[in-house]
Design a protein around this motif. Structure first.
Motif, PDB file in Angstrom:
ATOM      1  N   ILE A   1      -5.190 -16.497   0.129  1.00  0.00           N
ATOM      2  CA  ILE A   1      -5.543 -15.094   0.327  1.00  0.00           C
ATOM      3  C   ILE A   1      -4.508 -14.284  -0.451  1.00  0.00           C
ATOM      4  O   ILE A   1      -3.307 -14.474  -0.254  1.00  0.00           O
ATOM      5  CB  ILE A   1      -5.497 -14.689   1.814  1.00  0.00           C
ATOM      6  N   GLY A   2      -4.948 -13.431  -1.354  1.00  0.00           N
ATOM      7  CA  GLY A   2      -4.021 -12.602  -2.129  1.00  0.00           C
ATOM      8  C   GLY A   2      -4.241 -11.135  -1.801  1.00  0.00           C
ATOM      9  O   GLY A   2      -5.373 -10.707  -1.577  1.00  0.00           O
ATOM     10  N   ILE A   3      -3.155 -10.387  -1.739  1.00  0.00           N
ATOM     11  CA  ILE A   3      -3.266  -8.952  -1.457  1.00  0.00           C
ATOM     12  C   ILE A   3      -2.513  -8.199  -2.554  1.00  0.00           C
ATOM     13  O   ILE A   3      -1.375  -8.541  -2.872  1.00  0.00           O
ATOM     14  CB  ILE A   3      -2.652  -8.609  -0.075  1.00  0.00           C
ATOM     15  N   LEU A   4      -3.165  -7.190  -3.114  1.00  0.00           N
ATOM     16  CA  LEU A   4      -2.564  -6.399  -4.191  1.00  0.00           C
ATOM     17  C   LEU A   4      -2.571  -4.926  -3.807  1.00  0.00           C
ATOM     18  O   LEU A   4      -3.622  -4.375  -3.464  1.00  0.00           O
ATOM     19  CB  LEU A   4      -3.374  -6.587  -5.487  1.00  0.00           C
ATOM     20  N   GLY A   5      -1.404  -4.285  -3.871  1.00  0.00           N
ATOM     21  CA  GLY A   5      -1.317  -2.849  -3.610  1.00  0.00           C
ATOM     22  C   GLY A   5      -1.874  -2.056  -4.787  1.00  0.00           C
ATOM     23  O   GLY A   5      -1.540  -2.316  -5.938  1.00  0.00           O
ATOM     24  N   VAL A   6      -2.765  -1.119  -4.507  1.00  0.00           N
ATOM     25  CA  VAL A   6      -3.324  -0.260  -5.566  1.00  0.00           C
ATOM     26  C   VAL A   6      -3.156   1.207  -5.168  1.00  0.00           C
ATOM     27  O   VAL A   6      -3.040   1.535  -3.988  1.00  0.00           O
ATOM     28  CB  VAL A   6      -4.820  -0.572  -5.834  1.00  0.00           C
ATOM     29  N   ASP A   7      -3.140   2.055  -6.152  1.00  0.00           N
ATOM     30  CA  ASP A   7      -2.951   3.487  -5.914  1.00  0.00           C
ATOM     31  C   ASP A   7      -4.310   4.172  -6.027  1.00  0.00           C
ATOM     32  O   ASP A   7      -4.960   4.105  -7.064  1.00  0.00           O
ATOM     33  CB  ASP A   7      -1.983   4.017  -6.984  1.00  0.00           C
ATOM     34  N   LYS A   8      -4.757   4.827  -4.950  1.00  0.00           N
ATOM     35  CA  LYS A   8      -6.016   5.578  -4.998  1.00  0.00           C
ATOM     36  C   LYS A   8      -5.703   7.041  -4.795  1.00  0.00           C
ATOM     37  O   LYS A   8      -5.449   7.466  -3.665  1.00  0.00           O
ATOM     38  CB  LYS A   8      -6.943   5.108  -3.877  1.00  0.00           C
ATOM     39  N   LYS A   9      -5.679   7.804  -5.891  1.00  0.00           N
ATOM     40  CA  LYS A   9      -5.371   9.239  -5.826  1.00  0.00           C
ATOM     41  C   LYS A   9      -4.139   9.518  -4.969  1.00  0.00           C
ATOM     42  O   LYS A   9      -4.142  10.369  -4.084  1.00  0.00           O
ATOM     43  CB  LYS A   9      -6.575  10.010  -5.271  1.00  0.00           C
ATOM     44  N   GLY A  10      -3.084   8.728  -5.205  1.00  0.00           N
ATOM     45  CA  GLY A  10      -1.823   8.967  -4.503  1.00  0.00           C
ATOM     46  C   GLY A  10      -1.710   8.282  -3.154  1.00  0.00           C
ATOM     47  O   GLY A  10      -0.651   8.295  -2.541  1.00  0.00           O
TER      48      GLY A  10
END
Length: 552
Positions: free
Chosen positions: A470-479
């Motif tokens: 299971i991989g988790i990636l932090g992403v930025d959605k409009k701040g």
């Protein structure tokens, strides 16, 4: 362990003096920021979001107890009382003062340590199996080969300014615990039909924003030609690798663009100029380096099966710990012990100054004064007598280092994330912690079995999220911070990259999402299937349906 000669010692002491003067000039305003930057990066110093970060080299993960005590001292005097073990088996300090860094490097030089080539576009720390030299399934001890590569690659003038950073891993065992197929170069020791030693060579593996599993371009490279062949690979990369776009500068992009076949042809052509030249390895040279990796003074012991079975029966906690954190050893009566740096509520891979001092002390008493770091961000005592395991377990429990979760869901690999790193889109530590808290029931974890969960705060994938089951990636959605989930990654043999589940989730949803994914696995698995086996059999759709059902 490799021990410095006068030449090695002289080089690192010179380096400390040099950097002390460079730092002085920078702080006095004589060097501009962009002049100082390459100088500090060559000494492992990053300027992070809140403070500098210093990354210290731990060649192929090996440390003496003296070195561990020095790290404890640095954590206490120059930092906030802890250190972080990285996925390249190095040690990071997140809070040193810039003006203290030359003093830290001087203290490290006093115990044969440094921070050279831990950052910048050069060949980084070569990594290997954390059980190198003691594993039962070992064909050859990879550590002398790692040391040969380290000596060849350190200050190699041709490879100091590569298009991008460069990582090499070596595996000498039947099982690949070094994740060689997701490295720029992966080397696997093999023997041919005549019984001669050589290496299978993989190139172009890597994680980051474009994860790729490497391609084997040479099935048998005789050991004598190891360095000339590595030279050839790096020359082809140096010549054709892209320097106009740092996101496309890794060797994996070049191998993919040329195709592995064409890349292999170019390497072969380049190698013809280098083969049988001065970098050809001799038996004398390999023997010289191998002398640093002889077995410690093992006692003639017998396996303590009866004693351990009795101790297991008397103490289920000990039995659980032994099942997860103790690994079989090549010598009868010995075992290798993994100290879990993954206790719930602690950032994965963090270790305090007090714990480091205690680990050094335990290493001296139980394991010939040596410690190892693993790329899973744990520490290992590799040579513990089986009769001492129970006593060691009691001490580790007091220190918070006996969580029996090695290889289980809460043995999370995570980068420091948005809490420290200026590149990160999102925090990884609080998410890791929330998941650890949700799955704190150890019996439940044992029932789940082997499950790798990896978290990265950004596309650079320092947390190796692509190869987590299971991989988790932090992403930025409009701040705002969101998390994308992938399933089905694997780092061992037949490595695979995770498939993205679907739209990303808010931080607070993450423990629920993981619980639903795990629920699908528990409902669908057969008797002896691991998570990765079930996933490969049923595919991603059942997981998608379950996770997104509640969102509609």
């Amino acid at each position: 362990m490799y021990v410095y000669d006068q030449y090695d010692q002289h080089i690192i002491e010179e380096r400390v003096r040099q950097f002390r003067d460079q730092t002085r000039r920078y702080l006095a305003g004589e060097l501009k920021e962009d002049e100082f930057r390459p100088l500090r990066l060559q000494n492992g110093l990053y300027i992070q979001r809140y403070a500098p970060m210093l990354r210290i080299a731990v060649p192929y993960g090996l440390l003496s107890s003296t070195q561990v005590r020095t790290l404890a001292h640095i954590a206490r005097h120059y930092d906030k009382g802890y250190a972080h073990i990285s996925t390249r088996t190095n040690v990071q300090f997140n809070w040193p003062e810039l003006e203290d860094v030359p003093d830290i490097l001087a203290e490290l030089a006093g115990v044969q340590m440094h921070a050279i080539q831990t950052s910048g576009n050069c060949i980084r720390n070569t990594t290997t199996d954390q059980f190198a030299g003691v594993a039962r399934d070992e064909l050859v001890d990879p550590r002398p080969w790692c040391e040969i590569i380290r000596q060849w690659s350190t200050f190699h003038p041709e490879f100091a300014f590569l298009p991008r950073k460069f990582k090499i891993a070596v595996n000498g065992a039947a099982r690949d615990r070094a994740a060689i197929e997701v490295h720029d170069i992966g080397l696997e020791a093999v023997r041919n039909a005549a019984g001669e030693l050589g290496f299978r060579v993989s190139v172009g593996g890597g994680l980051g924003r474009t994860p790729i599993v490497g391609s084997f371009i040479n099935e048998f490279l005789p050991w004598q030609h190891l360095l000339s062949y590595l030279d050839a690979i790096l020359r082809v990369y140096n010549r054709y690798g892209r320097r106009d776009n740092k996101f496309k500068a890794r060797i994996k992009i070049l191998v993919k663009a040329l195709t592995p076949e064409v890349f292999a042809e170019r390497v072969h052509a380049e190698w013809q100029h280098l083969k049988d030249g001065p970098t050809t390895l001799t038996e004398e040279e390999v023997a010289r380096v191998s002398r640093f990796f002889v077995d410690p003074a093992y006692r003639a012991l017998e396996d303590q099966d009866e004693l351990l079975a009795r101790q297991d029966a008397e103490n289920p906690g000990f039995a659980r710990w032994r099942a997860r954190n103790v690994t079989a050893h090549k010598k009868p009566g010995y075992a290798a012990v993994t100290l879990s740096l993954k206790k719930t509520g602690v950032a994965p891979g963090d270790v305090s100054d007090k714990q480091l001092d205690a680990i050094a002390e335990l290493a001296d008493r139980y394991s010939f004064g040596e410690v190892r770091n693993s790329h899973e961000q744990n520490m290992i005592l590799a040579d513990v007598e089986q009769s001492q395991l129970h006593a060691l377990w009691l001490e580790l429990r007091e220190l918070g280092l006996a969580t029996p979760n090695i290889g289980l869901l809460t043995d999370i690999i995570a980068c420091p994330g948005g809490d420290y790193c200026s590149l990160a889109n999102a925090k990884s530590i609080p998410v890791a912690e929330a998941i650890q808290r949700r799955f704190d029931d150890l019996d439940y974890l044992f029932d789940l079995g082997e499950l790798d969960l990896n978290i990265s705060g950004c596309m650079n994938a320092c947390g190796h999220h692509h190869i987590g089951h299971i991989g988790i990636l932090g992403v930025d959605k409009k701040g705002a911070e969101f998390y994308q989930v992938s399933l089905g990654g694997s780092s061992g043999r037949d490595a695979s990259l995770g498939q993205i589940l679907g739209p990303s989730f808010a931080q607070d949803d993450m423990p629920d999402v993981i619980e639903k994914i795990v629920g699908v696995y528990l409902a669908q698995r057969t008797e002896d299937e691991r998570f990765i086996d079930t996933f490969r059999r049923i595919g991603i759709d059942p997981f998608k349906e379950r996770v997104y059902a509640a969102h509609h």
